[in-house]
Motif scaffolding. Structure first.
Motif, PDB file in Angstrom:
ATOM      1  N   UNK A  78     134.197 -13.946  69.957  1.00  0.00           N
ATOM      2  CA  UNK A  78     133.670 -12.520  69.250  1.00  0.00           C
ATOM      3  C   UNK A  78     134.063 -11.459  70.636  1.00  0.00           C
ATOM      4  N   UNK A  79     135.383 -11.491  70.963  1.00  0.00           N
ATOM      5  CA  UNK A  79     135.623 -10.383  71.840  1.00  0.00           C
ATOM      6  C   UNK A  79     135.567  -9.119  71.271  1.00  0.00           C
ATOM      7  N   UNK A  80     135.084  -8.008  71.843  1.00  0.00           N
ATOM      8  CA  UNK A  80     135.453  -6.662  71.344  1.00  0.00           C
ATOM      9  C   UNK A  80     136.981  -6.310  71.853  1.00  0.00           C
ATOM     10  N   UNK A  81     137.455  -5.083  71.761  1.00  0.00           N
ATOM     11  CA  UNK A  81     138.736  -4.641  71.913  1.00  0.00           C
ATOM     12  C   UNK A  81     138.966  -4.580  73.456  1.00  0.00           C
ATOM     13  N   UNK A  82     137.809  -4.159  74.213  1.00  0.00           N
ATOM     14  CA  UNK A  82     138.368  -4.103  75.675  1.00  0.00           C
ATOM     15  C   UNK A  82     138.366  -5.522  76.316  1.00  0.00           C
ATOM     16  N   UNK A  83     137.415  -6.262  75.712  1.00  0.00           N
ATOM     17  CA  UNK A  83     137.579  -7.786  76.179  1.00  0.00           C
ATOM     18  C   UNK A  83     138.874  -8.569  75.769  1.00  0.00           C
ATOM     19  N   UNK A  84     139.567  -8.213  74.419  1.00  0.00           N
ATOM     20  CA  UNK A  84     140.524  -8.813  74.240  1.00  0.00           C
ATOM     21  C   UNK A  84     141.623  -8.511  75.104  1.00  0.00           C
ATOM     22  N   UNK A  85     141.820  -6.941  75.127  1.00  0.00           N
ATOM     23  CA  UNK A  85     142.510  -6.353  76.345  1.00  0.00           C
ATOM     24  C   UNK A  85     142.638  -7.170  77.457  1.00  0.00           C
ATOM     25  N   UNK A  86     141.436  -7.516  78.260  1.00  0.00           N
ATOM     26  CA  UNK A  86     141.272  -8.135  79.415  1.00  0.00           C
ATOM     27  C   UNK A  86     141.909  -9.312  79.404  1.00  0.00           C
ATOM     28  N   UNK A  87     141.445 -10.145  78.192  1.00  0.00           N
ATOM     29  CA  UNK A  87     142.014 -11.605  77.892  1.00  0.00           C
ATOM     30  C   UNK A  87     143.631 -11.452  78.120  1.00  0.00           C
ATOM     31  N   UNK A  88     144.047 -10.777  77.234  1.00  0.00           N
ATOM     32  CA  UNK A  88     145.792 -10.575  77.330  1.00  0.00           C
ATOM     33  C   UNK A  88     146.300 -10.335  78.557  1.00  0.00           C
ATOM     34  N   UNK A  89     145.645  -9.374  79.364  1.00  0.00           N
ATOM     35  CA  UNK A  89     146.223  -8.890  80.545  1.00  0.00           C
ATOM     36  C   UNK A  89     146.068 -10.157  81.730  1.00  0.00           C
TER      37      UNK A  89
ATOM     38  N   UNK B  67     138.517   5.969  68.117  1.00  0.00           N
ATOM     39  CA  UNK B  67     137.177   5.801  68.416  1.00  0.00           C
ATOM     40  C   UNK B  67     136.946   4.307  68.855  1.00  0.00           C
ATOM     41  N   UNK B  68     137.662   3.401  68.206  1.00  0.00           N
ATOM     42  CA  UNK B  68     137.358   2.029  68.600  1.00  0.00           C
ATOM     43  C   UNK B  68     138.066   1.682  69.934  1.00  0.00           C
TER      44      UNK B  68
END
Length: 316
Positions: free
Chosen positions: A77-88, A102-103
């Motif tokens: 249940x990662x939000x957009x910021x957390x998903x980007x961090x995971x990918x990085x 806005x998201x």
């Protein structure tokens, strides 16, 4: 273990610990030694092997695809910021598709951009990705509203479109400075796959960028006079000012103010037009035509067994 893998392992464990069985529709079961989901439960819900997920969470050097990371992100249940961090951390390019501005930047920042209208305003990343903008910005540079989010990059556009179609008149002054700002930011991201891929693409597609990059110059953001030529109204002189954003490291709001009354009038006239144009006098096209073409390409790409027509023009 490389630092990035160590951070990835710690991040996954922390996200897993905060998700309870009830959060994902599972019964609580027997007494648990862990505060959240077990590794095997995450693997099962994500549709991946238990061993593979265990290795991922242990920070072992394994490859992770976009699809697998998306599945893990949904379970955790990662939000957009957390998903980007995971990918990085996993060394996989992250593309923010199917999300609103806005998201990406948050309702508060988007509200600031909208409140600045009629001044064009935008949020840029350190790589000059267009993360969010207001209506005034999109009226001057409409491509940011209809091209895929992965292509909404100012440097990519300026260095890869035909020179005759470039909207920036004083590019001899501004492009070296923009490349200098990119190099200064790159110093904090040397070796990161997303950055290395982006730089390599620009070097490959633009000899001009390759030459500027090879100089090694660095620069910092600051007020600048930028001169643009719009196919529908002519020259527009704008002063740009960069503003830092709390909570969004390496992002900035850039506000463009008309430098004279003529430029202000040009923008006002542009915003009343039903059919603005894009490109140089020799290649300009209506925005509506380019939008319709892009929609047709997307529709063709969704039809099984059919290959979409190539993009006719990169003016957008």
């Amino acid at each position: 273990m490389p630092q990035r893998r160590t951070e990835l392992a710690a991040f996954l464990r922390s996200r897993r610990a905060r998700i309870t069985p009830a959060d994902v529709g599972m019964p609580p079961g027997m007494r648990r030694r862990t505060p959240g989901l077990r590794r095997e439960e995450v693997a099962q819900l994500a549709g991946v092997g238990v061993t593979w997920y265990t290795w991922l969470e242990q920070g072992r050097p394994i490859n992770a695809s976009v699809q697998v990371l998306d599945a893990v992100g949904r379970v955790l249940q990662l939000d957009v910021t957390e998903r980007e961090h995971l990918y990085r951390l996993a060394g996989v390019p992250f593309v923010r598709q199917d999300v609103s501005d806005a998201e990406v930047v948050g309702e508060e920042v988007q509200g600031i951009l909208d409140a600045l209208d009629p001044l064009p305003a935008v949020v840029y990343s350190a790589r000059y990705d267009v993360q969010a903008s207001n209506a005034a910005y999109r009226d001057i540079w409409p491509a940011t509203a209809f091209v895929p989010r992965a292509e909404r990059n100012v440097l990519l556009k300026l260095f890869t479109i035909p020179e005759c179609c470039s909207s920036m008149v004083n590019s001899d002054e501004e492009l070296p400075r923009m490349v200098g700002q990119l190099r200064a930011a790159y110093g904090r991201h040397v070796g990161e796959p997303v950055w290395e891929t982006f730089i390599a693409r620009l070097i490959h597609e633009s000899p001009e960028f390759a030459q500027m990059w090879a100089r090694g110059d660095v620069a910092s953001p600051g007020p600048r006079l930028k001169v643009f030529r719009h196919a529908s109204v002519g020259l527009i002189n704008l002063t740009s000012v960069s503003l830092a954003i709390d909570g969004m490291a390496e992002h900035r709001i850039v506000v463009y103010t008309p430098a004279d009354d003529t430029s202000r009038a040009q923008i006002e006239r542009l915003r009343t037009m039903d059919e603005p144009m894009i490109g140089c006098p020799a290649h300009r096209r209506k925005v509506s035509e380019i939008v319709a073409e892009r929609e047709a390409e997307r529709a063709a790409a969704r039809v099984p067994g059919r290959v979409a027509d190539p993009v006719v023009s990169r003016l957008s």
